[in-house]
Design a protein around this motif. Structure first.
Motif, mmCIF file in Angstrom:
data_model
loop_
_atom_site.group_PDB
_atom_site.id
_atom_site.type_symbol
_atom_site.label_atom_id
_atom_site.label_comp_id
_atom_site.label_asym_id
_atom_site.label_seq_id
_atom_site.Cartn_x
_atom_site.Cartn_y
_atom_site.Cartn_z
ATOM 1 N N MET A 215 1.164 -1.563 -0.074
ATOM 2 C CA MET A 215 -0.173 -0.335 -0.058
ATOM 3 C C MET A 215 0.504 1.462 -0.068
ATOM 4 S SD MET A 215 -2.721 0.776 2.616
ATOM 5 C CE MET A 215 -4.422 1.473 2.243
ATOM 6 N N ARG A 216 1.086 2.281 -0.757
ATOM 7 C CA ARG A 216 1.236 2.954 -1.225
ATOM 8 C C ARG A 216 0.417 4.567 0.004
ATOM 9 N NH1 ARG A 216 4.896 3.980 -5.520
ATOM 10 N NH2 ARG A 216 5.636 2.490 -6.512
ATOM 11 N N TYR A 217 1.812 5.136 0.845
ATOM 12 C CA TYR A 217 1.361 6.140 1.386
ATOM 13 C C TYR A 217 1.630 7.481 0.962
ATOM 14 C CZ TYR A 217 0.095 2.347 4.725
ATOM 15 O OH TYR A 217 0.086 1.102 5.553
ATOM 16 N N SER A 218 0.697 8.699 1.409
ATOM 17 C CA SER A 218 0.984 9.720 0.789
ATOM 18 C C SER A 218 1.792 10.275 1.933
ATOM 19 C CB SER A 218 -0.438 10.270 0.983
ATOM 20 O OG SER A 218 -0.791 11.193 2.276
ATOM 21 N N TYR A 219 2.685 11.416 1.412
ATOM 22 C CA TYR A 219 3.973 12.511 2.275
ATOM 23 C C TYR A 219 3.737 12.803 3.819
ATOM 24 C CZ TYR A 219 8.105 15.429 3.526
ATOM 25 O OH TYR A 219 9.200 15.739 4.246
ATOM 26 N N PHE B 107 0.758 11.733 4.933
ATOM 27 C CA PHE B 107 0.701 10.961 6.064
ATOM 28 C C PHE B 107 1.480 9.964 6.864
ATOM 29 C CE2 PHE B 107 0.000 6.432 7.247
ATOM 30 C CZ PHE B 107 -1.111 5.820 7.931
ATOM 31 N N LYS B 108 3.180 10.077 5.845
ATOM 32 C CA LYS B 108 3.999 9.388 6.547
ATOM 33 C C LYS B 108 4.802 10.436 7.728
ATOM 34 C CE LYS B 108 5.455 7.014 2.315
ATOM 35 N NZ LYS B 108 6.870 6.426 1.732
ATOM 36 N N ARG B 109 4.386 11.843 7.518
ATOM 37 C CA ARG B 109 5.091 12.593 7.962
ATOM 38 C C ARG B 109 4.581 12.657 9.572
ATOM 39 N NH1 ARG B 109 8.890 13.953 8.701
ATOM 40 N NH2 ARG B 109 8.020 15.819 10.175
ATOM 41 N N LYS B 110 2.902 12.664 9.210
ATOM 42 C CA LYS B 110 1.963 12.873 10.363
ATOM 43 C C LYS B 110 2.424 11.424 11.755
ATOM 44 C CE LYS B 110 -2.867 12.837 12.020
ATOM 45 N NZ LYS B 110 -4.682 13.113 11.206
ATOM 46 N N ALA B 111 2.383 10.380 10.550
ATOM 47 C CA ALA B 111 2.660 8.997 11.807
ATOM 48 C C ALA B 111 4.368 9.073 12.896
ATOM 49 C CB ALA B 111 2.639 8.244 10.593
ATOM 50 N N ILE B 112 4.746 9.462 12.002
ATOM 51 C CA ILE B 112 6.054 9.949 11.917
ATOM 52 C C ILE B 112 6.233 10.907 13.254
ATOM 53 C CG2 ILE B 112 8.026 10.987 11.914
ATOM 54 C CD1 ILE B 112 8.359 9.901 9.062
ATOM 55 N N GLU B 113 5.567 12.199 13.647
ATOM 56 C CA GLU B 113 5.014 12.936 14.567
ATOM 57 C C GLU B 113 4.237 12.483 15.568
ATOM 58 O OE1 GLU B 113 3.894 16.467 12.724
ATOM 59 O OE2 GLU B 113 4.825 17.173 11.426
ATOM 60 N N LEU B 114 3.501 11.271 15.311
ATOM 61 C CA LEU B 114 2.941 11.025 16.381
ATOM 62 C C LEU B 114 3.715 9.559 17.435
ATOM 63 C CD1 LEU B 114 -1.062 10.210 14.352
ATOM 64 C CD2 LEU B 114 -0.666 11.199 16.681
ATOM 65 N N PHE B 115 4.637 9.141 16.514
ATOM 66 C CA PHE B 115 5.428 8.575 17.396
ATOM 67 C C PHE B 115 6.124 8.931 17.714
ATOM 68 C CE2 PHE B 115 9.710 6.263 16.532
ATOM 69 C CZ PHE B 115 9.441 4.861 17.123
ATOM 70 N N TYR B 116 7.289 9.669 17.824
ATOM 71 C CA TYR B 116 7.998 11.059 18.610
ATOM 72 C C TYR B 116 7.291 11.056 19.352
ATOM 73 C CZ TYR B 116 11.529 11.311 14.914
ATOM 74 O OH TYR B 116 12.820 10.888 13.558
ATOM 75 N N GLN B 117 6.018 11.413 19.447
ATOM 76 C CA GLN B 117 5.059 11.807 20.936
ATOM 77 C C GLN B 117 4.509 10.545 20.885
ATOM 78 O OE1 GLN B 117 1.417 13.770 19.411
ATOM 79 N NE2 GLN B 117 2.608 15.860 18.385
ATOM 80 N N GLY B 118 4.939 8.821 21.442
ATOM 81 C CA GLY B 118 5.001 7.847 21.132
ATOM 82 C C GLY B 118 3.999 7.280 21.522
ATOM 83 N N LYS B 119 2.764 8.050 20.600
ATOM 84 C CA LYS B 119 1.603 7.292 19.606
ATOM 85 C C LYS B 119 1.423 6.389 19.013
ATOM 86 C CE LYS B 119 -0.467 11.363 21.960
ATOM 87 N NZ LYS B 119 -1.076 12.598 22.075
ATOM 88 N N TRP B 120 0.638 6.016 17.970
ATOM 89 C CA TRP B 120 0.429 5.180 17.288
ATOM 90 C C TRP B 120 -0.356 6.128 16.086
ATOM 91 C CZ3 TRP B 120 4.622 2.492 15.234
ATOM 92 C CH2 TRP B 120 5.384 2.263 16.022
ATOM 93 N N PRO B 121 -0.580 6.236 15.044
ATOM 94 C CA PRO B 121 -2.084 6.169 13.699
ATOM 95 C C PRO B 121 -2.740 5.206 14.013
ATOM 96 C CG PRO B 121 -0.218 5.957 12.630
ATOM 97 C CD PRO B 121 0.918 6.047 13.919
#
Length: 131
Positions: free
Chosen positions: A1-5, A7-21
């Motif tokens: 599955m391809r994800y938009s840039y 979406f990836k940025r949001k997922a990475i930011e959530l990862f740094y906050q200790g959360k998962w999308p």
């Protein structure tokens, strides 16, 4: 599955906050979390633009492929080498497999597309008319 840039940025930011999308439908949670961790590693090593969709594929010479394959065969992890190189681990796996089965010649790029028509294979002309 391809994800938009985005979406990836949001997922990475959530990862740094200790959360998962939220995990997309049809994808296992484990696979999705591993993908996000890979995006984070790629971004740390290669910068923000690495997760953008690139329009053209990079040409890898047989020598460059061989160097990456040697790293894997010397004991380094396949995924770790792929992340440092900035490629998909499946692509590197294919190169390792081709090297193990065909040797260095397996790393040489093959021409794409349908082979040229061989002039020797033309049918003989029919001299008698059809009725």
């Amino acid at each position: 599955m391809r994800y938009s840039y985005e979406f990836k940025r949001k997922a990475i930011e959530l990862f740094y906050q200790g959360k998962w999308p939220k995990t997309p439908v049809g994808v296992s949670t484990h696979t999705f979390h591993r993908q996000i961790r890979d995006w984070v590693k790629l971004e740390r090593l290669h910068g923000l633009d690495i997760n953008k969709c690139r329009g053209t594929n990079k040409y890898w010479s047989p020598k460059e492929k061989y160097e990456l394959v040697c790293q894997v065969l010397s004991g380094q992890g396949l995924r770790a080498v792929a992340i440092v190189a900035g490629i998909n681990s499946g692509q590197l796996y294919q190169w390792v497999h081709k090297y193990k089965t065909l040797g260095y010649n397996g790393l040489i790029n093959k021409p794409k597309g349908r082979p040229l028509k061989d002039s020797k294979m033309k049918l003989p002309k029919n001299t008698s008319p059809r009725t």
